[in-house]
Design a protein around this motif. Structure first.
Motif, PDB file in Angstrom:
ATOM      1  N   ALA A 111       0.837  -1.208   0.000  1.00  0.00           N
ATOM      2  CA  ALA A 111       0.000   0.000   0.000  1.00  0.00           C
ATOM      3  C   ALA A 111       0.865   1.248   0.000  1.00  0.00           C
ATOM      4  CB  ALA A 111      -0.934  -0.015   1.210  1.00  0.00           C
ATOM      5  N   THR A 135      -5.063   0.180  -3.323  1.00  0.00           N
ATOM      6  CA  THR A 135      -4.456   0.620  -2.070  1.00  0.00           C
ATOM      7  C   THR A 135      -5.453   0.549  -0.922  1.00  0.00           C
ATOM      8  OG1 THR A 135      -2.983   2.096  -3.274  1.00  0.00           O
ATOM      9  CG2 THR A 135      -3.260   2.519  -0.937  1.00  0.00           C
ATOM     10  N   TYR A 210      -5.819   8.625   4.270  1.00  0.00           N
ATOM     11  CA  TYR A 210      -5.828   8.184   2.874  1.00  0.00           C
ATOM     12  C   TYR A 210      -6.803   9.014   2.044  1.00  0.00           C
ATOM     13  CZ  TYR A 210      -6.407   5.171  -1.192  1.00  0.00           C
ATOM     14  OH  TYR A 210      -6.474   4.698  -2.470  1.00  0.00           O
TER      15      TYR A 210
END
Length: 228
Positions: A111, A135, A210
């Motif tokens: 990731a 991811t 993220y």
């Protein structure tokens, strides 16, 4: 003199070279269809090992396309596959937490490598869009394996509204990971021990980060590219 027939490029091979992240994302999403049939029986563990034998090499494959060092991925992947195969084939479930620990580290490393790949330039390609989805799933799987290890080393770390006394199955831990990472927070599987709660908080932080960094950047670059 006869001419040799022309060799046309294989579409799947060309697609794999251009967009390896799409294959990893597809493999992980397809594995969700077989996970409900997994349980603590020998057949369920065999299926668990078969999925790992497919997804783990794909995770290493996408690392090769990123600026990360692929030798690190192989050092995590090879013993993880060996431990998973040994634990499943020889019916040694006590080995599975160690393989899960290595797979968790591998997915986190993959990731991170995909995030570095997406931040490497200022253009958004089709493979980078697939990498964004891959991811997310890598992070979800990585934390799910971490929950699996936590439950094995700290029994009773997770409870649920359904059969609260038994250990949580793999599908329940993966479901918990997806709900935390996406900030959905349904709450039917709950962390009880302190290590489990720390892992849950780390995943919540990773999910927010993220979305705030990678996804927002991809959206911004896509809008800028469309205006140009």
């Amino acid at each position: 003199m006869t001419r040799a027939p022309a060799r046309w490029p294989r579409p799947w091979a060309a697609l794999a070279r251009r967009q390896p992240s799409a294959f990893l994302l597809a493999a992980q999403l397809l594995s969700l269809l077989v996970y409900p049939s997994m349980d603590d029986t020998q057949g369920g563990r065999l299926l668990f090992g078969a999925v790992a034998l497919v997804v783990v090499p794909l995770a290493v494959w996408v690392v090769n396309r990123s600026p990360a060092v692929s030798i690190v991925a192989w050092l995590l992947a090879i013993p993880a596959i060996a431990l998973t195969g040994t634990g499943v084939l020889l019916d040694r479930p006590e080995l599975l937490p160690f393989s899960a620990l290595l797979e968790s580290a591998l997915y986190f490393y993959a990731a991170a490598s995909l995030i570095a790949y997406m931040l490497h330039d200022h253009r958004v390609s089709a493979d980078e869009l697939f990498a964004a989805g891959a991811t997310f799933t890598l992070l979800a799987w990585g934390f799910a394996y971490a929950y699996f290890v936590c439950q094995a080393w700290y029994p009773g770390s997770f409870t649920s509204t359904v059969e609260p006394g038994r250990p949580r199955q793999w599908m329940e831990l993966l479901f918990l990971s997806f709900t935390n990472l996406s900030a959905t927070g349904i709450g039917d599987v709950l962390p009880v021990s302190s290590p489990a709660r720390v892992l849950v908080m780390l995943e919540q932080f990773a999910g927010v980060g993220y979305i705030a960094t990678v996804v927002s950047r991809l959206i911004g670059l896509t809008v800028i590219g469309a205006r140009r």
